[in-house]
Design an enzyme around this catalytic site. Structure first.
Site, PDB file in Angstrom:
ATOM      1  N   HIS A  56       0.849  -1.195   0.000  1.00  0.00           N
ATOM      2  CA  HIS A  56       0.000   0.000   0.000  1.00  0.00           C
ATOM      3  C   HIS A  56       0.882   1.241   0.000  1.00  0.00           C
ATOM      4  CE1 HIS A  56      -3.618   2.370   1.903  1.00  0.00           C
ATOM      5  NE2 HIS A  56      -2.975   3.054   1.001  1.00  0.00           N
ATOM      6  N   PHE A 106      -2.429   5.790  -8.405  1.00  0.00           N
ATOM      7  CA  PHE A 106      -2.235   5.309  -7.034  1.00  0.00           C
ATOM      8  C   PHE A 106      -0.813   5.632  -6.558  1.00  0.00           C
ATOM      9  CE2 PHE A 106      -1.746   1.164  -4.391  1.00  0.00           C
ATOM     10  CZ  PHE A 106      -2.051   1.813  -3.207  1.00  0.00           C
ATOM     11  N   GLU A 110       0.497   8.170  -3.579  1.00  0.00           N
ATOM     12  CA  GLU A 110       1.386   7.761  -2.480  1.00  0.00           C
ATOM     13  C   GLU A 110       2.611   8.679  -2.409  1.00  0.00           C
ATOM     14  OE1 GLU A 110       0.864   5.364  -0.036  1.00  0.00           O
ATOM     15  OE2 GLU A 110      -1.145   5.492  -0.872  1.00  0.00           O
ATOM     16  N   HIS A 114       2.688  10.988   0.799  1.00  0.00           N
ATOM     17  CA  HIS A 114       3.641  10.466   1.795  1.00  0.00           C
ATOM     18  C   HIS A 114       5.105  10.653   1.385  1.00  0.00           C
ATOM     19  CE1 HIS A 114       0.298   8.525   3.901  1.00  0.00           C
ATOM     20  NE2 HIS A 114      -0.117   8.054   2.742  1.00  0.00           N
TER      21      HIS A 114
END
Ligand code: AMP
Length: 221
Positions: A56, A106, A110, A114
């Protein structure tokens, strides 16, 4: 005066390159638990992912449990930086969002949310490469299967899941659970902790809020 200027310049450089988080969570997910929810999922354009835990994200975190996010709007995700990793990422970091896609959205999410908060340690390529290298070192499914815990829709104690991962991977994980369409609690995500270099697993300084009952389902995928 010139010396003072140079001194403040170099101080500024030290401050801005200093690491500004305490550790990473390396988070893997069980695709079966992402897909059997009310929201459902869409397989990526490359097809149904393998029945393995997938990545993830790699998330900078603080010891007090909070975390930074979206740290540098000037350093947006650039797919050209990870062209050499894309094949491997499609396999181990598949998107499950709808509509079906190639994963760039995606991965971009990320990085932007992050990854930018760890840019003092890892540039875009090394951020994604670090996650892939960590993944190779932490085979969650094998650790569980070695302890007789299979994705067979049965219920297992959270304690036995944690112990199996601790034995197989070497570090105590944090677990997150969600609910399938019928409301059954199931294991959805596994958190491991990593030092600020993004290379070595460490024991977690703090765990995410516990959201699992004592016994949880491990759904098939
Ligand atoms: P994050 O924003 O990184 O904390 O992760 C949560 C977000 O990631 C939510 O919007 C999820 O729906 C999304 N997400 C989690 N796993 C996946 C996946 N495999 N593919 C696409 N989106 C995902």
């Amino acid at each position: 005066m010139k010396a003072l200027f140079l001194l403040s310049l170099s101080l500024l450089a030290v401050v801005s390159s200093a690491q500004d988080f305490d550790f990473f969570y390396f988070v893997q997910q069980w695709p079966g638990s992402y897909c059997d929810t009310k929201r459902s999922c869409c397989y990526p354009v490359t097809g149904k992912p393998d029945p393995i835990f997938t990545i993830h994200g790699l998330w900078p975190n603080y010891n007090d449990g909070s975390y930074p996010s979206n740290c540098d709007r000037q350093n947006d995700f650039d797919a050209r930086e990870i062209e050499d990793l894309e094949k491997t990422m499609q396999k181990y970091w598949p998107t499950l969002a709808c509509p079906s896609s190639d994963g760039l959205k995606f991965w971009g999410h990320e990085w932007d949310k992050h990854g930018t908060c760890a840019e003092s340690q890892l540039d875009q390529h090394s951020y994604f490469l670090s996650a892939l290298n960590l993944y190779k070192k932490a085979n969650i499914l094998k650790a569980l299967q070695d302890a007789g815990i299979e994705p067979d829709d049965r219920y297992y104690s959270v304690e036995s899941i944690k112990q199996a991962i601790k034995r197989g991977v070497g570090f105590t994980p944090g677990l997150e659970c969600n609910k399938d369409e019928s409301g059954n609690q199931q294991i959805s995500e596994v958190y491991l902790c990593v030092d600020t270099s993004g290379q070595e697993f460490i024991e977690c300084p703090t765990f995410p809020r516990i959201s699992c009952r004592k016994e949880v389902q491990f759904p098939s995928f």
